[in-house]
Write a protein that holds these residues in place. Sequence first.
Motif, short mmCIF file in Angstrom:
data_model
loop_
_atom_site.label_atom_id
_atom_site.label_comp_id
_atom_site.label_asym_id
_atom_site.label_seq_id
_atom_site.Cartn_x
_atom_site.Cartn_y
_atom_site.Cartn_z
N GLU A 37 0.81 -1.22 0.00
CA GLU A 37 0.00 0.00 0.00
C GLU A 37 0.85 1.27 0.00
N SER A 38 2.04 1.17 0.56
CA SER A 38 2.89 2.36 0.69
C SER A 38 4.11 2.32 -0.23
N VAL A 39 4.05 1.54 -1.29
CA VAL A 39 5.21 1.40 -2.19
C VAL A 39 5.72 2.75 -2.68
N ARG A 40 4.80 3.70 -2.89
CA ARG A 40 5.22 5.01 -3.41
C ARG A 40 6.04 5.82 -2.41
N GLU A 41 6.02 5.42 -1.15
CA GLU A 41 6.78 6.12 -0.12
C GLU A 41 8.26 5.70 -0.11
N PHE A 42 8.57 4.56 -0.69
CA PHE A 42 9.88 3.95 -0.50
C PHE A 42 10.89 4.31 -1.59
N PHE A 43 12.11 4.43 -1.12
CA PHE A 43 13.29 4.44 -1.98
C PHE A 43 14.05 3.16 -1.67
N VAL A 44 14.73 2.64 -2.67
CA VAL A 44 15.58 1.47 -2.47
C VAL A 44 16.97 1.75 -3.02
N CYS A 45 17.92 1.01 -2.51
CA CYS A 45 19.26 1.01 -3.07
C CYS A 45 19.48 -0.37 -3.67
N GLU A 46 19.88 -0.37 -4.92
CA GLU A 46 20.04 -1.61 -5.66
C GLU A 46 21.50 -1.77 -6.06
N ASP A 47 22.01 -2.96 -5.86
CA ASP A 47 23.36 -3.30 -6.29
C ASP A 47 23.28 -4.56 -7.14
N ARG A 48 23.50 -4.40 -8.43
CA ARG A 48 23.44 -5.53 -9.37
C ARG A 48 22.16 -6.35 -9.19
N ASP A 49 21.03 -5.69 -9.32
CA ASP A 49 19.71 -6.33 -9.23
C ASP A 49 19.37 -6.88 -7.85
N LEU A 50 20.11 -6.49 -6.83
CA LEU A 50 19.84 -6.92 -5.46
C LEU A 50 19.46 -5.70 -4.63
N ILE A 51 18.31 -5.75 -3.95
CA ILE A 51 17.90 -4.65 -3.07
C ILE A 51 18.69 -4.78 -1.78
N VAL A 52 19.54 -3.79 -1.50
CA VAL A 52 20.42 -3.85 -0.33
C VAL A 52 20.06 -2.82 0.73
N GLY A 53 19.09 -1.96 0.43
CA GLY A 53 18.66 -0.96 1.40
C GLY A 53 17.33 -0.37 0.99
N ALA A 54 16.63 0.18 2.00
CA ALA A 54 15.34 0.80 1.74
C ALA A 54 15.06 1.85 2.82
N CYS A 55 14.19 2.79 2.47
CA CYS A 55 13.80 3.85 3.40
C CYS A 55 12.51 4.47 2.89
N SER A 56 11.69 4.94 3.82
CA SER A 56 10.37 5.48 3.48
C SER A 56 10.25 6.93 3.93
N LEU A 57 9.58 7.73 3.11
CA LEU A 57 9.17 9.09 3.47
C LEU A 57 7.65 9.04 3.61
N HIS A 58 7.19 9.03 4.86
CA HIS A 58 5.77 8.87 5.17
C HIS A 58 5.18 10.24 5.52
N ILE A 59 4.25 10.71 4.70
CA ILE A 59 3.63 12.02 4.93
C ILE A 59 2.50 11.88 5.93
N LEU A 60 2.53 12.73 6.96
CA LEU A 60 1.51 12.70 8.00
C LEU A 60 0.50 13.83 7.87
N GLY A 82 22.86 4.25 3.65
CA GLY A 82 21.87 4.90 4.51
C GLY A 82 21.80 6.39 4.24
N SER A 83 22.95 7.01 4.08
CA SER A 83 23.00 8.45 3.79
C SER A 83 22.35 8.77 2.45
N LYS A 84 22.61 7.95 1.44
CA LYS A 84 22.01 8.18 0.13
C LYS A 84 20.48 8.05 0.19
N LEU A 85 20.01 7.09 0.96
CA LEU A 85 18.56 6.91 1.09
C LEU A 85 17.93 8.09 1.83
N ILE A 86 18.58 8.58 2.88
CA ILE A 86 18.08 9.75 3.60
C ILE A 86 18.08 10.97 2.69
N GLU A 87 19.14 11.17 1.94
CA GLU A 87 19.22 12.31 1.02
C GLU A 87 18.11 12.24 -0.02
#
Length: 153
Positions: A37-60, A82-87
């Motif tokens: 349901e919240s897929v649009r909130e997420f960013f992922v970091c991908e390394d060679r087709d592997l998801i190695v990180g994720a982070c969400s911006l949830h609007i309240l 982590g820094s790239k996902l936060i940025e």
Amino acid sequence: MEVRKAKLSDIKYIYKLILYFSKKGDVIPRPLAELYESVREFFVCEDRDLIVGACSLHILWEDLAEIRSLVVSEEYHRQGIGSKLIEACLKEAKELGIPKIFVLTTSPDFFKKFGFKEVHKQELPQKVWADCIKCSKFPECDEVPMLLELNQN
């Protein structure tokens, strides 16, 4: 490695990362249905087709969002993911015109690098704490509430 918006095909990988870190007590567990349901909130970091990180911006609300569910595979720690996902979340928040972003974290020093400041939990709206009931640490929370006021210029 690339940071990008999440796709539906990423959700099962995001779920596995969140599940792993929630069992360690690092993040709140999120049901698979909630992640879809919240897929649009997420960013992922991908390394060679592997998801190695994720982070969400949830609007309240019109003036407040939360950065949550920041997870990075342990073998990829200390590589700036982590820094790239936060940025990416902060960039999107600015683009959307959201003036305030908060986090609840056990790693306040990490978020201080982005300009977040520690605040008393009473400074955040009570609605912010709705997810706390899902947490294994509730009501003995060790997370630090932090707030960042974005310059909208």
